[in-house]
Design an enzyme around this catalytic site. Sequence first.
Site, PDB file in Angstrom:
ATOM      1  N   THR A  72      -3.214  -8.839  -1.458  1.00 43.52           N
ATOM      2  CA  THR A  72      -2.629  -7.571  -1.006  1.00 43.52           C
ATOM      3  C   THR A  72      -1.959  -6.843  -2.170  1.00 43.52           C
ATOM      4  O   THR A  72      -2.079  -5.621  -2.316  1.00 43.52           O
ATOM      5  CB  THR A  72      -1.604  -7.819   0.115  1.00 43.52           C
ATOM      6  N   ARG A 224       3.691 -16.977  -3.146  1.00 42.41           N
ATOM      7  CA  ARG A 224       4.437 -16.687  -1.919  1.00 42.41           C
ATOM      8  C   ARG A 224       5.356 -17.853  -1.555  1.00 42.41           C
ATOM      9  O   ARG A 224       6.513 -17.660  -1.176  1.00 42.41           O
ATOM     10  CB  ARG A 224       3.478 -16.394  -0.772  1.00 42.41           C
TER      11      ARG A 224
END
Length: 351
Positions: A72, A224
């Site tokens: 993303t 992440r």
Amino acid sequence: MNWEDGADRLVGPAADGEDQAVEAALRPKDLEEFIGQERVREQLDLVLRAARARGATADHVLLSGAPGLGKTTLSMIIAAEMGAPIRITSGPAIQHAGDLAAILSSLTEGEVLFLDEIHRMSRPAEEMLYMAMEDFRVDVIVGKGPGATAIPLELPPFTLVGATTRAGLLPPPLRDRFGFTGHMEFYEPEELERVLHRSARLLEVTIEAEGAAEIAGRSRGTPRIANRLLRRVRDYAQVKADGVVTREVAAAALGVYEVDARGLDRLDRAVLGALLKLFNGGPVGLSTLSVAVGEERETVEEVAEPFLVREGLLARTPRGRIATPAAWQHLGLVPPQQSGGAPGQQGLFGV
């Protein structure tokens, strides 16, 4: 606890609401600032530079790889590098061709359309996307039955950025229409340390090099997860220490959250523990192992096993799941020596 999609796990790759909010603040804004994925970054830089030099929209881009590796983020960087707006949607949200037609018809020239989980798009929408990507045109069907007519709708040139965790599920006609395909690899600990130092600066957290190394080693190669662990360690450091993230503070904090030195959490250790202690290292069937752990079969197979296999702690064989010598060593157990077989492997009747 529900582990079904991994969202409740501290070391799960899925992003919850808190992750999404923090990631928005931590995301790099250009390729120069993006850490890791050197090969993909270099290739993508060439694609974007060439498109800007021609004054054309960039080729369609397909990014594949595990969740949390930056797909993303790269899509947003592509839009920023091209000076174009970005539209974000996902495959599961497009269940009908009309849904896709509505999105495509509202795009402006040069706009970037980011389609996450593109492999989960419905087949009718997928077939419409073929023409849109290649000819910048879609046929909108009006009416039903013999009286139905197709109205061609011209689209402005746009760039589609597709992201998928399972590139093998994409049909070849769709894959072939992407001008650039990049596969996102898991990060090395040294790269994650750079990610952590950058995130610590943005979050105004004081972190020592050894503290960053300790967190990076438990982050499963995923930025992440590294950023999520950093936030939990930060909380611990503020409450239990002087606010500085050292190796000792990081180890103590992640011990509280049950994330061990290799990044395994309670679910991972429960699977390994059952395999070793109850079944002498296997082989054992997935259903039996799931019952022993007290979790659904899909949870063990899709949430716990991929990382255990990647770490070389568990192997899938035609006879069932077996533990590797590294699994015995990691849990501090001694594999049983059995006649006629390798350590940790049972005979046909488990004796």
